[in-house]
Scaffold this motif. Structure first.
Motif, short mmCIF file in Angstrom:
data_model
loop_
_atom_site.label_atom_id
_atom_site.label_comp_id
_atom_site.label_asym_id
_atom_site.label_seq_id
_atom_site.Cartn_x
_atom_site.Cartn_y
_atom_site.Cartn_z
N ALA A 118 -7.08 84.24 55.52
CA ALA A 118 -7.41 84.26 53.74
C ALA A 118 -8.51 83.59 53.56
CB ALA A 118 -5.86 83.12 53.76
N ARG A 151 -11.56 85.63 52.21
CA ARG A 151 -12.22 85.35 50.79
C ARG A 151 -13.48 85.79 50.67
NH1 ARG A 151 -13.20 80.28 48.87
NH2 ARG A 151 -12.37 79.56 50.25
N ARG A 175 -8.41 89.23 47.49
CA ARG A 175 -8.18 88.32 46.44
C ARG A 175 -6.59 88.31 46.90
NH1 ARG A 175 -7.48 86.48 40.66
NH2 ARG A 175 -6.09 88.89 40.11
N LEU A 176 -6.15 89.72 46.03
CA LEU A 176 -4.44 89.73 46.32
C LEU A 176 -3.94 89.99 47.84
CD1 LEU A 176 -4.64 93.19 44.04
CD2 LEU A 176 -4.12 91.18 43.19
N PHE A 229 -3.49 86.63 49.23
CA PHE A 229 -2.26 85.49 47.99
C PHE A 229 -1.14 86.40 49.76
CE2 PHE A 229 -3.55 85.84 43.50
CZ PHE A 229 -4.51 84.83 43.88
N GLU A 230 -1.29 87.43 50.03
CA GLU A 230 -0.31 88.24 50.75
C GLU A 230 -0.55 86.98 52.36
OE1 GLU A 230 -0.87 91.44 51.32
OE2 GLU A 230 -0.10 92.51 49.46
N LEU A 248 -1.24 83.80 52.34
CA LEU A 248 -0.98 82.87 52.29
C LEU A 248 0.75 82.40 52.40
CD1 LEU A 248 -3.74 81.19 50.25
CD2 LEU A 248 -3.36 80.85 51.84
N LYS A 249 1.26 83.46 50.88
CA LYS A 249 2.76 83.69 50.78
C LYS A 249 3.13 83.35 52.79
CE LYS A 249 3.01 86.76 47.35
NZ LYS A 249 3.46 87.19 46.11
N TRP A 282 -5.08 79.19 47.59
CA TRP A 282 -4.54 79.32 46.82
C TRP A 282 -5.56 79.43 45.12
CZ3 TRP A 282 0.01 82.92 46.74
CH2 TRP A 282 -0.05 83.48 45.67
N SER A 332 -7.71 82.23 43.98
CA SER A 332 -7.12 82.71 42.28
C SER A 332 -8.97 82.58 41.18
CB SER A 332 -6.34 81.34 41.76
OG SER A 332 -4.90 81.87 41.95
#
Length: 266
Positions: free
Chosen positions: A5, A9, A17-18, A21-22, A24-25, A40, A44
């Motif tokens: 991630a 970035r 970014r999207l 997020f996936e 990091l989830k 995160w 953002s």
């Protein structure tokens, strides 16, 4: 996942970014920790877009596009007005009574109505379920851009520019004129407050707050520049404006104090 991630970035690639997020989830599902939270927050801060696989058929060049509030439908104008379902790309409505050069499309909050202005002089709105044009108002377009019309939050009233100096409020279902307001100068923007009781109107360098039902000005303030655009805070406590010189300002509204300057950005 965390290192991937971070690396993503920093690439600057579209969708970073999207996708971050996936990742990091997925990492949080394995083992939550503070580093994931910090990454995160860092991710953002980046604006981002992801390309959709669907495309709508633009048959002729157009910059006249409007979206409904849930962003499920899109209205495009080339001669007639065409309304599409964004998920399927299917055309839902064709408003054939809108022939001519049409722009400045706006859905009502409940999604039942669509207003538009012809580049020449007409201002009209349609009932989408039937395709029926409810009303057509002649008004010069040179001083009435997209922001010079607005539906009330309950979708029952439509405010529109009737001339260079008048603002007319219509009953949406019938087209009946409910009230005519006369700001001090020509207006470029108008917006209903979130509760629908007030109508903010720019009049030259002034911003006027109208109790439109009573036809009286509740408050008026003067800016250093003419305001082209207005936007209310969702709770109705602040009113933002964008000036003709590129400045942005914020006014605080309360019944007790009226409009008070909050701050402005050059």
């Amino acid at each position: 996942h965390l290192e991937e991630a971070r690396a993503l970035r920093r690439t600057g690639a579209p969708g970073r970014r999207l996708k971050a997020f996936e990742l990091l989830k997925a990492a949080a599902a394995i083992r939550p920790d503070g580093e994931l939270r910090q990454e995160w927050i860092a991710a953002s801060a980046w604006p981002d877009l992801r390309e959709d696989a669907g495309f709508l058929p633009f048959r002729t060049p157009t910059g006249n596009v409007g979206f409904d509030f849930p962003v499920q439908r899109c209205a495009l104008a080339w001669n007639d007005i065409h309304v599409f379902d964004l998920a399927s790309g299917q055309q839902l409505h064709r408003l054939a009574d809108a022939s001519g050069s049409v722009g400045w499309l706006r859905f009502s909050p409940d999604g039942h109505w669509l207003s538009a202005r012809h580049h020449q002089e007409d201002f009209a709105w349609w009932e989408l379920a039937t395709g029926k044009a409810i009303h057509r108002l002649s008004a010069p377009h040179s001083l009435v851009p997209d922001s010079a019309s607005d539906f009330s939050p309950d979708s029952r009233v439509l405010a529109g520019s009737g001339s260079q100096t008048n603002v007319r409020l219509f009953e949406v279902e019938t087209g009946r004129t409910l009230k005519t307001l006369a700001p001090m100068r020509h207006h470029r923007s108008l917006r209903f407050s979130p509760d629908g009781t007030l109508l903010a109107v720019t009049a030259g360098t002034q911003i006027e707050l109208w109790d439109w039902a009573r036809g009286v000005v509740k408050a008026a303030v003067t800016n250093q520049t003419e305001a082209n655009w207005l936007a209310w805070h969702p709770q109705g406590r602040w009113l933002a404006f964008a000036g003709e010189d590129g400045s942005i300002g914020f006014w605080h509204w309360s019944e007790a104090q009226g409009l008070a300057v909050d701050y402005s950005l050059p």
